[in-house]
Design an enzyme around this catalytic site. Structure first.
Site, PDB file in Angstrom:
ATOM      1  CG  ASP A 209     -30.036 -71.133 -51.760  1.00  5.17           C
ATOM      2  OD1 ASP A 209     -30.597 -70.601 -50.791  1.00  5.17           O
ATOM      3  OD2 ASP A 209     -30.365 -70.914 -52.946  1.00  5.17           O
TER       4      ASP A 209
ATOM      5  CB  SER B 135     -31.694 -67.429 -51.300  1.00  2.00           C
ATOM      6  OG  SER B 135     -30.985 -67.545 -52.503  1.00  2.00           O
TER       7      SER B 135
END
Length: 303
Positions: free
Chosen positions: A168, A42
């Site tokens: 993600d 991320s």
């Protein structure tokens, strides 16, 4: 083998960048010259990829400051019918940082955990260092990073060249330390004692789920609204990622012992990953952590 592992955590990534900037200033060389492999999930993937192309951490920090408020400008309050944030500014930030580079152009070991949403599988983007598990080295670096940053509800999934949707990597590897250990064992054929990991978090929140009279918990409790704006806060997602990171940290420490160094800090309050008002505070906190752990970091970095 020295490995640098960087957690996810949205805007709290400035805490990580602040520590790394102090290291570059102290040792007067890019982070990439001090480690053998870097991994990031991320927001950590932005930082890790920047390291892989030897982008100075002071420039990375400037990018967070420049784009932070733009990235976290809401297009929806709740996210029922569309993502809370558009990925337009996030995409702009990442493309500005990495240009037209593709994974094949990065020859130092770089690992970026993501999720293949279309097929429901965890996925690791790898750079061009020889591992045959690298599925597609023609993917742009910014595309791999954007995938790892696309938090569900908050950002839309990233469409990888109309082949699959990606989201993600924090959903399964917010702390990518075990990804690195696996890579060390499987591809590099290392023994556990031959691996050293410096793992950097994005701050430990004090996430408050106070006991309430209402025992029937729903969206209001898991993703509470701020009144009167009715903006939803990412409380559940932050909790899940923090638990994931800390459990991986415990497991990695158990496997590597003194060869596993974890840098993180109690924040003392809830600092959601999308709250840009805490940036200066987090930067200062990173500087404090570096000073407190300066000797530990030195022992890791120097032969």
């Amino acid at each position: 083998m020295k490995m640098l592992c960087l957690d996810g955590g949205g805007i709290r990534g400035v805490f990580t960048v602040s520590i790394l900037q102090e290291i570059e200033q102290e040792y007067k060389q890019p982070i990439a010259e001090l480690v053998d492999l870097v991994a990031g999930t991320s927001t950590g993937s932005i930082i890790a990829s920047s390291i892989s192309i030897k982008k100075p951490m002071k420039d990375v920090l400037s990018g967070y400051k420049k784009y932070g408020k733009q990235i976290f400008t809401r297009q929806a309050k709740v996210g029922l019918f569309k993502s809370i944030y558009s990925d337009r500014q996030l995409r702009r930030f990442i493309i500005d940082a990495f240009g037209n580079r593709r994974l094949k152009d990065i020859t130092s070991p770089l690992l970026i955990p993501a999720v293949d949403l279309t097929h429901g599988r965890p996925f690791v983007h790898r750079s061009n260092y020889g591992n045959k598990a690298s599925k597609d080295l023609t993917i742009h670096l910014w595309d791999a990073v954007l995938s790892s940053c696309s938090a569900p509800v908050y950002f839309p999934p990233n469409n990888i060249e109309n082949n699959y949707l990606s989201i993600d990597g924090g959903l399964w590897a917010n702390n990518p330390s075990l990804v690195c250990i696996t890579e060390g064992l499987d591809y590099f054929k290392l023994k556990l004692e031959e691996m050293e990991i410096l793992s950097i978090g994005t701050g430990l929140q004090k996430i408050d789920f106070t006991i309430q009279k209402n025992k029937y918990w729903g969206v209001k409790q898991w993703l509470p609204f701020q009144f009167p704006s009715m903006k939803v806060t990412p409380k559940l997602l932050d909790l899940a990622m923090q638990l994931s990171s800390e459990s991986v940290s415990y497991q990695s420490k158990h496997l590597l012992g003194e060869n596993y160094i974890r840098l993180n800090k109690e924040l003392g309050e809830e600092i959601p990953f999308d709250d840009v008002s805490y940036m200066d505070q987090l930067i200062q906190l990173g500087q404090t952590v570096y000073l407190d752990q300066k000797e530990v970091i030195r022992k890791f970095l120097l032969p």
